[in-house]
Enzyme design. Structure first.
Site, PDB file in Angstrom:
ATOM      1  N   HIS A  42       0.996  -1.104  -0.085  1.00  0.00           N
ATOM      2  CA  HIS A  42       0.073  -0.040  -0.066  1.00  0.00           C
ATOM      3  C   HIS A  42       0.911   1.051  -0.060  1.00  0.00           C
ATOM      4  O   HIS A  42       2.184   1.148   0.118  1.00  0.00           O
ATOM      5  CB  HIS A  42      -0.833  -0.030   1.230  1.00  0.00           C
ATOM      6  CG  HIS A  42      -0.187   0.243   2.544  1.00  0.00           C
ATOM      7  ND1 HIS A  42       0.749  -0.821   3.097  1.00  0.00           N
ATOM      8  CD2 HIS A  42       0.166   1.372   3.210  1.00  0.00           C
ATOM      9  CE1 HIS A  42       1.377  -0.249   4.124  1.00  0.00           C
ATOM     10  NE2 HIS A  42       1.212   1.024   4.271  1.00  0.00           N
ATOM     11  N   HIS A 124       5.500   6.443  -0.594  1.00  0.00           N
ATOM     12  CA  HIS A 124       6.279   5.089  -0.930  1.00  0.00           C
ATOM     13  C   HIS A 124       5.607   3.780  -0.771  1.00  0.00           C
ATOM     14  O   HIS A 124       4.642   4.009   0.114  1.00  0.00           O
ATOM     15  CB  HIS A 124       7.557   5.132  -0.255  1.00  0.00           C
ATOM     16  CG  HIS A 124       7.508   4.845   1.114  1.00  0.00           C
ATOM     17  ND1 HIS A 124       7.399   6.099   1.983  1.00  0.00           N
ATOM     18  CD2 HIS A 124       7.645   4.084   1.878  1.00  0.00           C
ATOM     19  CE1 HIS A 124       7.295   5.766   3.125  1.00  0.00           C
ATOM     20  NE2 HIS A 124       7.480   4.119   3.313  1.00  0.00           N
TER      21      HIS A 124
HETATM   22  P1  2AM Z   1       6.574   2.227   6.236  1.00  0.00           P
HETATM   23  O1  2AM Z   1       5.978   1.251   5.399  1.00  0.00           O
HETATM   24  O2  2AM Z   1       7.585   3.395   5.639  1.00  0.00           O
HETATM   25  O3  2AM Z   1       7.170   1.881   7.301  1.00  0.00           O
HETATM   26  C1  2AM Z   1       1.556   1.161   8.421  1.00  0.00           C
HETATM   27  O4  2AM Z   1       2.202   0.851   9.459  1.00  0.00           O
HETATM   28  C2  2AM Z   1       1.932   2.120   7.546  1.00  0.00           C
HETATM   29  O5  2AM Z   1       2.545   3.296   8.283  1.00  0.00           O
HETATM   30  C3  2AM Z   1       3.431   1.997   6.809  1.00  0.00           C
HETATM   31  O6  2AM Z   1       2.982   2.440   5.455  1.00  0.00           O
HETATM   32  C4  2AM Z   1       4.389   2.856   7.529  1.00  0.00           C
HETATM   33  O7  2AM Z   1       5.433   3.202   6.622  1.00  0.00           O
HETATM   34  C5  2AM Z   1       3.736   3.752   8.170  1.00  0.00           C
HETATM   35  N1  2AM Z   1       4.235   4.334   9.364  1.00  0.00           N
HETATM   36  C6  2AM Z   1       4.598   3.701  10.266  1.00  0.00           C
HETATM   37  N2  2AM Z   1       5.012   4.304  11.390  1.00  0.00           N
HETATM   38  C7  2AM Z   1       4.948   5.584  11.043  1.00  0.00           C
HETATM   39  C8  2AM Z   1       5.650   6.836  11.386  1.00  0.00           C
HETATM   40  N3  2AM Z   1       6.028   6.899  12.570  1.00  0.00           N
HETATM   41  N4  2AM Z   1       5.408   7.796  10.608  1.00  0.00           N
HETATM   42  C9  2AM Z   1       5.087   7.648   9.213  1.00  0.00           C
HETATM   43  N5  2AM Z   1       4.457   6.677   8.689  1.00  0.00           N
HETATM   44  C10 2AM Z   1       4.606   5.392   9.458  1.00  0.00           C
END
Ligand code: 2AM
Length: 178
Positions: A42, A124
């Site tokens: 996603h 991303h």
């Molecule tokens: P990531 O894929 O770059 O880890 C569910 O966890 C989604 O939220 C993921 O897409 C994750 O990004 C994002 N996510 C998790 N922790 C986060 C944070 N502290 N700040 C921004 N995005 C976050």
């Protein structure tokens, strides 16, 4: 108070998720990192963190009032962030509609107490987690395209060590001509 770990995101169509998984297997070594499951691929628009029911309801009401155009997503870039250990797919030029939608959702989240990262938003799709410190990335020239017609609110559930993202609600974006 019961909370859920929530985030707004773009869903990728299931056939694209499957194609990405195949492409990932063909283009990354097995030791490059831990692959994200197909159904979990996603693109996050706004991460909310642990949220109670009332805040969740308010943010869903605001989301339902958003009037924004849909857009064409072209995933044509890949990168590696060594510190979080993430290998990702993104866009060399993110569509304006995507940036506007994320900016609005992030502002609404921040106003309701969901702190937003100070880092600039970099849209991303995470492909690999726990990535090795050195990862060979595929050469540019690939294009994973899909039209985006809606966005969704997801809950992140971990059961027996396995993360699953569950769409709680979806909202349409305008089609061209609307
Ligand atoms: P990531 O894929 O770059 O880890 C569910 O966890 C989604 O939220 C993921 O897409 C994750 O990004 C994002 N996510 C998790 N922790 C986060 C944070 N502290 N700040 C921004 N995005 C976050």
């Amino acid at each position: 108070m019961a909370t859920q770990r929530l985030f707004f995101a773009l869903e990728l169509p299931a056939p694209l998720q499957q194609q990405l998984v195949q492409w990932r297997a063909d283009n990354f070594a097995a030791e490059a990192g831990k692959p994200v499951e197909a159904a979990n691929l996603h693109l996050t628009l706004a991460f909310l963190g642990e949220v109670g029911d009332e805040t969740s309801r308010k943010l869903q009401l605001l989301a339902s009032r958003i009037v924004q155009p849909g857009f064409a997503l072209d995933l044509d870039d890949a990168g590696h962030w060594p510190r979080p250990g993430v290998v990702w797919l993104g866009c060399q030029r993110a569509p304006r509609g995507l940036l506007q939608l994320a900016s609005l959702l992030r502002a609404q989240a921040a106003r309701h107490g969901c702190a937003q990262s100070a880092q600039p938003f970099h849209p991303h799709v995470t492909l690999l987690r726990h990535a090795a410190s050195q990862v060979a990335l595929p050469a540019r020239g690939f294009h994973w395209r899909t039209d985006i017609h809606h966005f969704a609110l997801f809950a992140s559930n971990v059961t027996r060590g396995r993360t699953r993202y569950q769409a709680l609600a979806r909202w349409p974006l305008l089609s061209s001509g609307e």
